[in-house]
Design a protein around this motif. Structure first.
Motif, PDB file in Angstrom:
ATOM      1  N   UNK A   1      16.338 -24.642  53.986  1.00  0.00           N
ATOM      2  CA  UNK A   1      15.749 -24.854  52.632  1.00  0.00           C
ATOM      3  C   UNK A   1      16.457 -23.879  51.695  1.00  0.00           C
ATOM      4  N   UNK A   2      16.782 -22.358  51.958  1.00  0.00           N
ATOM      5  CA  UNK A   2      17.566 -21.562  51.336  1.00  0.00           C
ATOM      6  C   UNK A   2      18.923 -22.276  51.175  1.00  0.00           C
ATOM      7  N   UNK A   3      19.721 -22.767  52.115  1.00  0.00           N
ATOM      8  CA  UNK A   3      20.977 -23.131  52.096  1.00  0.00           C
ATOM      9  C   UNK A   3      20.895 -24.635  50.967  1.00  0.00           C
ATOM     10  N   UNK A   4      20.096 -25.156  51.041  1.00  0.00           N
ATOM     11  CA  UNK A   4      19.943 -26.628  50.228  1.00  0.00           C
ATOM     12  C   UNK A   4      19.957 -25.918  48.651  1.00  0.00           C
ATOM     13  N   UNK A   5      19.001 -25.141  48.555  1.00  0.00           N
ATOM     14  CA  UNK A   5      19.002 -24.681  47.065  1.00  0.00           C
ATOM     15  C   UNK A   5      20.369 -24.080  46.617  1.00  0.00           C
ATOM     16  N   UNK A   6      20.759 -23.169  47.313  1.00  0.00           N
ATOM     17  CA  UNK A   6      22.112 -22.761  47.047  1.00  0.00           C
ATOM     18  C   UNK A   6      23.270 -23.731  46.927  1.00  0.00           C
ATOM     19  N   UNK A   7      23.234 -24.591  47.798  1.00  0.00           N
ATOM     20  CA  UNK A   7      24.335 -25.741  47.726  1.00  0.00           C
ATOM     21  C   UNK A   7      24.021 -26.597  46.585  1.00  0.00           C
ATOM     22  N   UNK A   8      22.840 -26.830  46.331  1.00  0.00           N
ATOM     23  CA  UNK A   8      22.971 -27.642  44.870  1.00  0.00           C
ATOM     24  C   UNK A   8      23.273 -27.019  43.962  1.00  0.00           C
TER      25      UNK A   8
ATOM     26  N   UNK B   1      37.971 -25.904  41.180  1.00  0.00           N
ATOM     27  CA  UNK B   1      37.083 -26.651  41.836  1.00  0.00           C
ATOM     28  C   UNK B   1      37.842 -27.474  42.789  1.00  0.00           C
ATOM     29  N   UNK B   2      39.091 -28.042  42.487  1.00  0.00           N
ATOM     30  CA  UNK B   2      39.947 -28.691  43.401  1.00  0.00           C
ATOM     31  C   UNK B   2      40.203 -27.667  44.699  1.00  0.00           C
ATOM     32  N   UNK B   3      40.637 -26.654  44.378  1.00  0.00           N
ATOM     33  CA  UNK B   3      40.880 -25.743  45.625  1.00  0.00           C
ATOM     34  C   UNK B   3      39.814 -25.470  46.428  1.00  0.00           C
ATOM     35  N   UNK B   4      38.620 -25.148  45.938  1.00  0.00           N
ATOM     36  CA  UNK B   4      37.435 -24.878  46.684  1.00  0.00           C
ATOM     37  C   UNK B   4      37.128 -26.060  47.530  1.00  0.00           C
ATOM     38  N   UNK B   5      37.078 -27.126  46.829  1.00  0.00           N
ATOM     39  CA  UNK B   5      36.519 -28.455  47.727  1.00  0.00           C
ATOM     40  C   UNK B   5      37.487 -28.780  48.579  1.00  0.00           C
TER      41      UNK B   5
ATOM     42  N   UNK C   1      25.576 -23.256  52.726  1.00  0.00           N
ATOM     43  CA  UNK C   1      25.526 -23.610  51.334  1.00  0.00           C
ATOM     44  C   UNK C   1      26.955 -23.923  50.682  1.00  0.00           C
ATOM     45  N   UNK C   2      27.866 -22.902  51.212  1.00  0.00           N
ATOM     46  CA  UNK C   2      29.341 -23.106  50.702  1.00  0.00           C
ATOM     47  C   UNK C   2      29.998 -24.208  51.307  1.00  0.00           C
ATOM     48  N   UNK C   3      29.507 -24.539  52.687  1.00  0.00           N
ATOM     49  CA  UNK C   3      30.334 -25.844  52.994  1.00  0.00           C
ATOM     50  C   UNK C   3      29.697 -27.042  52.561  1.00  0.00           C
ATOM     51  N   UNK C   4      28.571 -27.036  52.310  1.00  0.00           N
ATOM     52  CA  UNK C   4      27.726 -28.428  51.918  1.00  0.00           C
ATOM     53  C   UNK C   4      27.936 -28.675  50.316  1.00  0.00           C
ATOM     54  N   UNK C   5      28.052 -27.277  49.603  1.00  0.00           N
ATOM     55  CA  UNK C   5      28.212 -27.407  48.268  1.00  0.00           C
ATOM     56  C   UNK C   5      29.451 -28.023  47.814  1.00  0.00           C
ATOM     57  N   UNK C   6      30.567 -28.117  48.648  1.00  0.00           N
ATOM     58  CA  UNK C   6      31.910 -28.733  48.516  1.00  0.00           C
ATOM     59  C   UNK C   6      31.524 -30.205  48.582  1.00  0.00           C
TER      60      UNK C   6
END
Length: 318
Positions: free
Chosen positions: A128-135, A156-160, A196-201
Protein backbone atom coordinates in the motif's frame (compact mmCIF):
# COMPACT_ATOMS: atom_id res chain seq x y z
CA UNK A 1 -31.07 -23.07 -25.64
CA UNK A 2 -28.59 -25.09 -27.65
CA UNK A 3 -25.84 -22.60 -26.87
CA UNK A 4 -26.58 -22.87 -23.14
CA UNK A 5 -26.32 -26.64 -23.39
CA UNK A 6 -22.93 -26.34 -25.09
CA UNK A 7 -21.72 -23.89 -22.44
CA UNK A 8 -22.82 -26.30 -19.71
CA UNK A 9 -20.73 -29.05 -21.32
CA UNK A 10 -17.71 -26.76 -21.47
CA UNK A 11 -18.18 -25.79 -17.80
CA UNK A 12 -18.24 -29.48 -16.95
CA UNK A 13 -15.06 -29.93 -18.96
CA UNK A 14 -13.46 -27.09 -16.98
CA UNK A 15 -14.35 -28.75 -13.67
CA UNK A 16 -12.95 -32.02 -15.01
CA UNK A 17 -9.65 -30.34 -15.93
CA UNK A 18 -9.35 -28.79 -12.45
CA UNK A 19 -10.06 -32.17 -10.81
CA UNK A 20 -7.51 -33.77 -13.14
CA UNK A 21 -4.83 -31.25 -12.14
CA UNK A 22 -5.57 -31.89 -8.44
CA UNK A 23 -5.38 -35.64 -9.02
CA UNK A 24 -2.08 -35.23 -10.87
CA UNK A 25 -0.60 -33.26 -7.96
CA UNK A 26 -1.81 -35.92 -5.53
CA UNK A 27 -0.29 -38.76 -7.57
CA UNK A 28 2.94 -36.81 -7.98
CA UNK A 29 3.19 -36.41 -4.20
CA UNK A 30 2.80 -40.18 -3.82
CA UNK A 31 5.73 -40.75 -6.18
CA UNK A 32 8.03 -38.72 -3.94
CA UNK A 33 6.67 -40.42 -0.82
CA UNK A 34 5.61 -37.12 0.76
CA UNK A 35 3.50 -37.11 3.91
CA UNK A 36 0.95 -34.27 3.80
CA UNK A 37 0.13 -32.47 7.02
CA UNK A 38 -2.58 -29.87 6.40
CA UNK A 39 -3.83 -29.91 9.99
CA UNK A 40 -1.05 -27.64 11.19
CA UNK A 41 -1.63 -24.97 8.52
CA UNK A 42 -4.60 -23.17 10.20
CA UNK A 43 -2.47 -22.57 13.31
CA UNK A 44 -0.05 -20.56 11.13
CA UNK A 45 -2.93 -18.26 10.24
CA UNK A 46 -4.70 -17.92 13.61
CA UNK A 47 -3.86 -19.62 16.88
CA UNK A 48 -5.12 -19.62 20.42
CA UNK A 49 -2.49 -18.30 22.79
CA UNK A 50 -2.26 -18.96 26.53
CA UNK A 51 -0.92 -15.95 28.41
CA UNK A 52 0.17 -16.96 31.90
CA UNK A 53 -0.97 -14.77 34.81
CA UNK A 54 1.48 -14.65 37.69
CA UNK A 55 1.08 -13.35 41.18
CA UNK A 56 2.73 -9.95 41.66
CA UNK A 57 2.94 -10.40 45.45
CA UNK A 58 3.48 -13.02 48.15
CA UNK A 59 0.23 -13.99 49.84
CA UNK A 60 -2.68 -16.39 50.15
CA UNK A 61 -5.51 -16.97 47.70
CA UNK A 62 -8.42 -15.45 49.57
CA UNK A 63 -11.26 -15.97 47.09
CA UNK A 64 -12.07 -16.92 43.50
CA UNK A 65 -15.07 -15.05 42.02
CA UNK A 66 -15.72 -15.99 38.41
CA UNK A 67 -12.70 -14.79 36.48
CA UNK A 68 -11.28 -12.85 39.43
CA UNK A 69 -8.72 -14.17 41.89
CA UNK A 70 -8.29 -12.27 45.16
CA UNK A 71 -4.89 -12.64 46.80
CA UNK A 72 -4.42 -11.54 50.37
CA UNK A 73 -1.03 -9.89 50.44
CA UNK A 74 1.37 -10.73 53.26
CA UNK A 75 3.94 -8.11 54.15
CA UNK A 76 7.56 -8.86 54.98
CA UNK A 77 6.81 -8.79 58.72
CA UNK A 78 3.97 -11.30 58.36
CA UNK A 79 1.19 -8.78 58.79
CA UNK A 80 -1.63 -8.66 56.22
CA UNK A 81 -1.95 -5.83 53.72
CA UNK A 82 -4.30 -4.71 50.96
CA UNK A 83 -5.82 -7.49 48.76
CA UNK A 84 -4.72 -7.88 45.14
CA UNK A 85 -7.36 -8.73 42.51
CA UNK A 86 -6.27 -10.45 39.26
CA UNK A 87 -8.31 -11.20 36.13
CA UNK A 88 -7.80 -14.87 35.28
CA UNK A 89 -9.97 -16.86 32.85
CA UNK A 90 -8.55 -20.27 33.68
CA UNK A 91 -7.63 -20.47 37.37
CA UNK A 92 -5.06 -23.08 38.47
CA UNK A 93 -4.93 -22.36 42.22
CA UNK A 94 -7.33 -23.05 45.08
CA UNK A 95 -8.69 -20.90 47.88
CA UNK A 96 -6.30 -20.91 50.85
CA UNK A 97 -3.25 -21.80 48.74
CA UNK A 98 -0.09 -19.83 49.48
CA UNK A 99 1.57 -18.15 46.50
CA UNK A 100 4.84 -16.32 46.09
CA UNK A 101 5.65 -13.43 43.81
CA UNK A 102 5.98 -14.81 40.25
CA UNK A 103 3.97 -17.99 40.85
CA UNK A 104 1.53 -18.85 38.06
CA UNK A 105 -2.10 -18.28 39.08
CA UNK A 106 -3.64 -19.41 35.79
CA UNK A 107 -3.84 -18.19 32.22
CA UNK A 108 -5.93 -16.11 29.85
CA UNK A 109 -6.56 -17.36 26.34
CA UNK A 110 -7.03 -15.26 23.23
CA UNK A 111 -6.86 -15.68 19.47
CA UNK A 112 -3.84 -14.13 17.79
CA UNK A 113 -2.65 -13.80 14.22
CA UNK A 114 -0.21 -16.50 13.19
CA UNK A 115 3.03 -15.93 11.26
CA UNK A 116 1.40 -16.32 7.84
CA UNK A 117 -1.30 -13.76 8.65
CA UNK A 118 1.29 -11.37 10.10
CA UNK A 119 3.36 -11.84 6.94
CA UNK A 120 0.31 -11.10 4.81
CA UNK A 121 -0.33 -7.94 6.85
CA UNK A 122 3.24 -6.79 6.23
CA UNK A 123 2.89 -7.55 2.50
CA UNK A 124 -0.30 -5.47 2.27
CA UNK A 125 1.21 -2.67 4.35
CA UNK A 126 4.42 -2.35 2.31
CA UNK A 127 2.47 -2.73 -0.95
CA UNK A 128 0.00 0.00 0.00
CA UNK A 129 2.77 2.46 0.91
CA UNK A 130 4.66 1.55 -2.27
CA UNK A 131 1.58 2.02 -4.47
CA UNK A 132 0.98 5.53 -3.09
CA UNK A 133 4.61 6.53 -3.64
CA UNK A 134 4.74 4.83 -7.07
CA UNK A 135 1.60 6.70 -8.19
CA UNK A 136 3.11 10.04 -7.18
CA UNK A 137 6.42 9.22 -8.89
CA UNK A 138 4.65 7.83 -11.95
CA UNK A 139 2.30 10.80 -12.45
CA UNK A 140 5.06 13.42 -12.10
CA UNK A 141 7.47 11.45 -14.28
CA UNK A 142 4.76 10.84 -16.87
CA UNK A 143 4.07 14.58 -17.06
CA UNK A 144 7.80 15.28 -17.32
CA UNK A 145 8.03 12.69 -20.13
CA UNK A 146 5.63 14.68 -22.35
CA UNK A 147 6.99 18.07 -21.27
CA UNK A 148 8.42 20.36 -23.95
CA UNK A 149 11.22 21.30 -21.56
CA UNK A 150 14.31 19.23 -22.56
CA UNK A 151 15.60 19.12 -18.95
CA UNK A 152 12.46 17.50 -17.55
CA UNK A 153 11.96 15.27 -20.58
CA UNK A 154 15.54 13.97 -20.59
CA UNK A 155 15.56 13.39 -16.83
CA UNK A 156 12.38 11.32 -17.06
CA UNK A 157 13.76 9.31 -20.00
CA UNK A 158 16.98 8.52 -18.11
CA UNK A 159 15.03 7.47 -14.99
CA UNK A 160 12.58 5.27 -16.91
CA UNK A 161 15.20 3.56 -19.06
CA UNK A 162 17.59 3.06 -16.14
CA UNK A 163 14.95 1.50 -13.90
CA UNK A 164 13.40 -0.66 -16.60
CA UNK A 165 16.83 -1.83 -17.71
CA UNK A 166 17.98 -3.20 -14.34
CA UNK A 167 16.57 -6.06 -12.23
CA UNK A 168 14.37 -5.21 -9.27
CA UNK A 169 16.48 -7.40 -6.99
CA UNK A 170 19.59 -5.33 -7.76
CA UNK A 171 17.65 -2.11 -7.15
CA UNK A 172 16.48 -3.39 -3.76
CA UNK A 173 20.08 -4.09 -2.74
CA UNK A 174 21.25 -0.66 -3.95
CA UNK A 175 18.42 1.18 -2.16
CA UNK A 176 18.80 -0.78 1.07
CA UNK A 177 22.59 -0.96 1.38
CA UNK A 178 23.60 2.32 -0.30
CA UNK A 179 20.79 4.89 -0.24
CA UNK A 180 19.28 3.44 2.92
CA UNK A 181 22.62 3.69 4.75
CA UNK A 182 23.19 7.29 3.64
CA UNK A 183 19.72 8.47 4.66
CA UNK A 184 19.37 6.08 7.62
CA UNK A 185 16.25 4.41 6.21
CA UNK A 186 14.44 1.70 8.08
CA UNK A 187 14.18 -1.73 6.47
CA UNK A 188 10.46 -1.19 5.83
CA UNK A 189 10.82 2.23 4.20
CA UNK A 190 13.83 1.17 2.12
CA UNK A 191 11.85 -1.80 0.79
CA UNK A 192 8.76 0.29 0.07
CA UNK A 193 10.87 2.97 -1.61
CA UNK A 194 12.69 0.43 -3.81
CA UNK A 195 9.36 -1.01 -4.98
CA UNK A 196 7.93 2.48 -5.58
CA UNK A 197 10.92 3.59 -7.65
CA UNK A 198 10.71 0.41 -9.74
CA UNK A 199 6.96 0.50 -10.34
CA UNK A 200 6.98 4.30 -10.75
CA UNK A 201 8.92 3.95 -14.02
CA UNK A 202 6.27 1.63 -15.49
CA UNK A 203 3.41 3.76 -14.18
CA UNK A 204 5.03 6.82 -15.78
CA UNK A 205 4.87 5.16 -19.19
CA UNK A 206 1.25 4.12 -18.59
CA UNK A 207 0.30 7.68 -17.61
CA UNK A 208 2.16 9.08 -20.63
CA UNK A 209 0.32 6.73 -22.96
CA UNK A 210 -3.01 7.64 -21.34
CA UNK A 211 -2.41 11.37 -21.73
CA UNK A 212 -1.26 11.06 -25.32
CA UNK A 213 -4.35 8.99 -26.17
CA UNK A 214 -6.57 12.04 -25.54
CA UNK A 215 -7.13 13.95 -28.81
CA UNK A 216 -5.01 17.10 -29.01
CA UNK A 217 -8.06 19.06 -30.11
CA UNK A 218 -9.36 19.00 -26.51
CA UNK A 219 -6.20 20.73 -25.28
CA UNK A 220 -6.47 23.35 -28.03
CA UNK A 221 -10.13 23.94 -27.20
CA UNK A 222 -9.27 24.38 -23.50
CA UNK A 223 -6.48 26.82 -24.38
CA UNK A 224 -8.92 28.83 -26.47
CA UNK A 225 -11.15 29.10 -23.37
CA UNK A 226 -8.25 30.66 -21.45
CA UNK A 227 -7.32 27.66 -19.29
CA UNK A 228 -3.69 27.24 -18.27
CA UNK A 229 -1.64 24.00 -18.41
CA UNK A 230 -2.49 22.83 -14.89
CA UNK A 231 -6.22 23.52 -15.33
CA UNK A 232 -6.23 21.58 -18.60
CA UNK A 233 -4.52 18.62 -16.97
CA UNK A 234 -6.66 18.79 -13.81
CA UNK A 235 -10.10 19.20 -15.42
CA UNK A 236 -9.80 17.93 -19.03
CA UNK A 237 -6.96 15.49 -19.68
CA UNK A 238 -6.23 13.54 -16.48
CA UNK A 239 -9.82 12.44 -15.65
CA UNK A 240 -10.12 10.86 -19.12
CA UNK A 241 -6.59 9.47 -19.12
CA UNK A 242 -7.03 7.78 -15.72
CA UNK A 243 -10.16 6.00 -16.97
CA UNK A 244 -8.30 4.67 -19.98
CA UNK A 245 -5.23 3.45 -18.09
CA UNK A 246 -7.07 1.99 -15.11
CA UNK A 247 -6.74 -1.67 -16.29
CA UNK A 248 -3.02 -1.22 -16.91
CA UNK A 249 -2.58 0.48 -13.52
CA UNK A 250 -4.43 -2.35 -11.78
CA UNK A 251 -2.14 -4.86 -13.48
CA UNK A 252 0.86 -2.88 -12.26
CA UNK A 253 -0.49 -2.84 -8.68
CA UNK A 254 -0.97 -6.61 -8.80
CA UNK A 255 2.56 -6.97 -10.09
CA UNK A 256 3.82 -4.79 -7.23
CA UNK A 257 2.14 -7.01 -4.63
CA UNK A 258 3.83 -10.08 -6.11
CA UNK A 259 7.17 -8.26 -6.42
CA UNK A 260 7.04 -7.45 -2.70
CA UNK A 261 8.10 -11.07 -2.10
CA UNK A 262 11.61 -10.02 -3.15
CA UNK A 263 11.85 -7.85 -0.03
CA UNK A 264 12.56 -11.03 1.93
CA UNK A 265 16.18 -10.64 0.79
CA UNK A 266 16.55 -7.64 3.11
CA UNK A 267 14.94 -9.60 5.98
CA UNK A 268 11.59 -7.82 5.85
CA UNK A 269 9.18 -10.41 7.26
CA UNK A 270 6.52 -10.27 4.60
CA UNK A 271 4.47 -13.25 3.45
CA UNK A 272 7.20 -15.10 1.54
CA UNK A 273 9.77 -14.75 4.31
CA UNK A 274 7.19 -15.84 6.90
CA UNK A 275 6.53 -18.94 4.79
CA UNK A 276 10.24 -19.67 4.47
CA UNK A 277 10.75 -19.44 8.22
CA UNK A 278 7.84 -21.85 8.86
CA UNK A 279 9.20 -24.31 6.28
CA UNK A 280 12.64 -24.27 7.90
CA UNK A 281 11.13 -25.20 11.28
CA UNK A 282 8.41 -27.66 10.17
CA UNK A 283 9.91 -29.31 7.05
CA UNK A 284 6.45 -29.15 5.41
CA UNK A 285 7.29 -27.17 2.28
CA UNK A 286 4.39 -28.16 0.04
CA UNK A 287 1.57 -27.25 2.44
CA UNK A 288 3.18 -23.94 3.38
CA UNK A 289 4.06 -22.82 -0.15
CA UNK A 290 0.62 -23.81 -1.45
CA UNK A 291 -0.90 -21.78 1.41
CA UNK A 292 1.35 -18.79 0.66
CA UNK A 293 0.39 -18.98 -3.02
CA UNK A 294 -3.30 -19.13 -2.07
CA UNK A 295 -2.98 -16.01 0.10
CA UNK A 296 -1.26 -14.08 -2.72
CA UNK A 297 -3.96 -15.24 -5.12
CA UNK A 298 -6.78 -14.12 -2.79
CA UNK A 299 -5.27 -10.63 -2.55
CA UNK A 300 -4.51 -10.21 -6.25
CA UNK A 301 -7.82 -11.69 -7.40
CA UNK A 302 -9.70 -9.37 -5.05
CA UNK A 303 -7.82 -6.46 -6.59
CA UNK A 304 -8.75 -7.72 -10.06
CA UNK A 305 -12.44 -7.86 -9.11
CA UNK A 306 -12.22 -4.34 -7.69
CA UNK A 307 -10.64 -3.15 -10.94
CA UNK A 308 -13.47 -4.69 -13.00
CA UNK A 309 -16.04 -3.05 -10.74
CA UNK A 310 -14.38 0.37 -11.11
CA UNK A 311 -14.16 -0.09 -14.87
CA UNK A 312 -17.91 -0.79 -15.06
CA UNK A 313 -18.71 2.20 -12.84
CA UNK A 314 -16.49 4.57 -14.80
CA UNK A 315 -17.83 3.25 -18.12
CA UNK A 316 -21.36 3.92 -16.88
CA UNK A 317 -20.46 7.53 -16.09
CA UNK A 318 -19.31 8.25 -19.65
Amino acid sequence: MRRKKHNFIWHLAFVGVIIGIGFFIYKASLRINYSWNWRAVPSYLVYKSHDAVTSPVRGIVKAIKGDEVVIKKISQRGSSAKDVVLKVEHVEVKVGEAVSSGDEIGFNSSYKAGPLLMGLYMTLKVSFVSIIMALIIGIFTGLMRISENPLFRNLSVVYIELIRGTPLLVQIFIVYFFIGTIFNMTRFFAGAFALAVFEGAYIAEIIRAGIQSIPRGQTEAALSLGMNYFQIMRYIIMPQAIKRVLPALAGQFISLIKDSSLLSVISLTELTKAGREIVSSTFSPFEIWFSVAALYFIVTYTLSLLDRYLERRLAGNE
